[in-house]
Design an enzyme around this catalytic site. Structure first.
Site, PDB file in Angstrom:
ATOM      1  N   ALA A  13      16.185   3.735  55.585  1.00 41.26           N
ATOM      2  CA  ALA A  13      16.955   3.521  56.718  1.00 41.26           C
ATOM      3  C   ALA A  13      16.124   2.631  57.905  1.00 41.26           C
ATOM      4  O   ALA A  13      16.463   2.425  58.793  1.00 41.26           O
ATOM      5  CB  ALA A  13      17.554   4.684  57.545  1.00 41.26           C
ATOM      6  N   TYR A 155      16.491  -2.806  37.442  1.00 43.89           N
ATOM      7  CA  TYR A 155      17.375  -2.512  38.655  1.00 43.89           C
ATOM      8  C   TYR A 155      18.704  -2.276  38.255  1.00 43.89           C
ATOM      9  O   TYR A 155      19.485  -1.656  38.723  1.00 43.89           O
ATOM     10  CB  TYR A 155      17.296  -3.791  39.513  1.00 43.89           C
ATOM     11  CG  TYR A 155      17.919  -3.795  40.932  1.00 43.89           C
ATOM     12  CD1 TYR A 155      17.440  -3.037  41.860  1.00 43.89           C
ATOM     13  CD2 TYR A 155      19.118  -4.083  41.168  1.00 43.89           C
ATOM     14  CE1 TYR A 155      17.723  -2.937  43.146  1.00 43.89           C
ATOM     15  CE2 TYR A 155      19.550  -4.134  42.345  1.00 43.89           C
ATOM     16  CZ  TYR A 155      19.131  -3.479  43.427  1.00 43.89           C
ATOM     17  OH  TYR A 155      19.475  -3.358  44.735  1.00 43.89           O
ATOM     18  N   ALA A 157      19.975  -1.475  35.431  1.00 41.28           N
ATOM     19  CA  ALA A 157      19.956  -0.070  34.585  1.00 41.28           C
ATOM     20  C   ALA A 157      20.170   1.110  35.609  1.00 41.28           C
ATOM     21  O   ALA A 157      20.977   1.872  35.457  1.00 41.28           O
ATOM     22  CB  ALA A 157      18.924   0.144  33.681  1.00 41.28           C
ATOM     23  N   LYS A 159      21.207   0.845  38.586  1.00 43.77           N
ATOM     24  CA  LYS A 159      22.452   0.717  39.512  1.00 43.77           C
ATOM     25  C   LYS A 159      23.517   1.364  38.631  1.00 43.77           C
ATOM     26  O   LYS A 159      24.470   1.848  39.283  1.00 43.77           O
ATOM     27  CB  LYS A 159      22.621  -0.746  40.148  1.00 43.77           C
ATOM     28  CG  LYS A 159      21.605  -0.983  40.980  1.00 43.77           C
ATOM     29  CD  LYS A 159      21.447   0.023  42.423  1.00 43.77           C
ATOM     30  CE  LYS A 159      20.588  -0.292  43.470  1.00 43.77           C
ATOM     31  NZ  LYS A 159      20.886   0.557  44.608  1.00 43.77           N
TER      32      LYS A 159
END
Lengths: 247, 76
Positions: A13, A155, A157, A159
């Site tokens: 965050a 990335y 894979a 996601k």
């Protein structure tokens, strides 16, 4: 406000999309725990921004790829807020490279943070939510997890894994009042995408019907909707925020 | 309250069954209508009430109310 009395944990965050999500949820009345991995100063700045607008926030350091670190983080949040109603799994990294040059450690690092990190946080937080018979979980996927992307085997894979994970969790947890949804951003202007070469950016823009890159706030608005009561009857869904890039 | 009575109260609350339906011989799944997620929640509730840790290997063997009562009495 939409989230009065709710407590949220947003991972990653301190900047980019996570920052926008945290600020947005706080602006609607949620108390927000701001997780960061390394940049304490940036997280502190987000906290100040939220407080200046009359909201409440705490910062909590944790590496989401480390289960012990995640456990300590969740304990810290529970000690501060007493509960977690909203979990936004946003923390993510990239280690781009062509498949033939992809190093094992770059593949693992992305899987460990972007996929296993979500497993660690969701496992612990869903236990708290089950007891309360209420929870809203939003996991950050990516349009790349649906379409694939040259240079991002790791990335994409991770996601795509997030999507399968989230749909399974949505089925397991639905009977306990917990929804699990995904937001799949397209091309959003953040530090993560700032490193993309100008030519590649131009090519990408050509494929966006709405004709512009997204802003972190565009993604935050979608997350706000999914964690609010307005989305009470929605679970297991992937909401693309991509200007129409993938239909 | 005996261990059985405490266990029975938790089962009544978690599964929404009547107290007289819960006997020492009751099986959670067949007699009391629990699903696998209910069992996970029951184990969590037992752990909290009795201040014990029920490891997964032990939890997997728990089929009846008697199994829980025995485990708790031996481990508390």
């Amino acid at each position: 406000m939409l989230l009065d009395g709710k407590c949220a944990l947003v991972t990653g965050a301190s900047r980019g999309i996570g920052r926008a999500i945290a600020v947005k949820l706080a602006s609607e009345g949620a108390k927000v725990a701001l997780n960061y991995a390394g940049n304490a100063a940036a997280a502190e700045e987000v906290k100040k921004e939220i407080e200046a607008a009359g909201g409440q926030a705490i910062t909590v350091q944790a590496d989401v790829s480390d289960p012990a670190s995640v456990e300590a983080m969740i304990q810290t949040v529970v000690d501060a807020f007493g509960q977690i109603d909203i979990l936004v799994n946003n923390a993510g990294i990239t280690r781009d490279g062509l498949l033939l040059r992809m190093k094992d450690e770059d593949f693992d690092a992305v899987i460990n943070t972007n996929l296993k990190g979500i497993f660690y946080t969701t496992k612990l937080v869903s236990k708290l939510m089950m007891k309360k018979r209420f929870g809203r979980i939003v996991n950050m996927a990516s349009v790349v997890g649906l379409t694939g992307n040259a240079g991002q085997t790791n990335y994409a894979a991770a996601k795509a894994g997030v999507i399968g994970f989230s749909k399974s969790a949505a089925k397991e947890l639905a009977a306990r009042g917990i929804t699990v949804n995904m937001v799949a951003p397209g091309f959003i202007e953040t530090d993560m995408t700032a490193v993309i070469p100008e030519k590649a950016k131009e090519a990408m823009m050509g494929g966006i019907p709405l004709g512009r890159a997204g802003k972190p706030e565009d993604v935050a608005n979608a997350v706000l909707f999914l964690v609010s009561d307005q989305a009470a009857y929605i679970t297991g869904q992937v909401l693309k925020v991509d200007g129409g890039m993938v239909m | 309250m005996s261990t059985f009575e405490k266990v029975r109260d938790i089962v009544v609350e978690q599964l929404g069954v009547e107290a007289d339906e819960v006997t020492i011989e009751s099986t959670f799944i067949d007699d009391l209508g629990a699903d696998s997620l209910d069992i996970v929640e029951l184990i969590m509730a037992f752990e909290e009430e009795f201040g014990i840790e029920i490891p997964d290997e032990a939890a997997e063997k728990i089929k009846t109310v008697q199994d829980v009562v025995t485990y708790i009495d031996q481990n508390k």
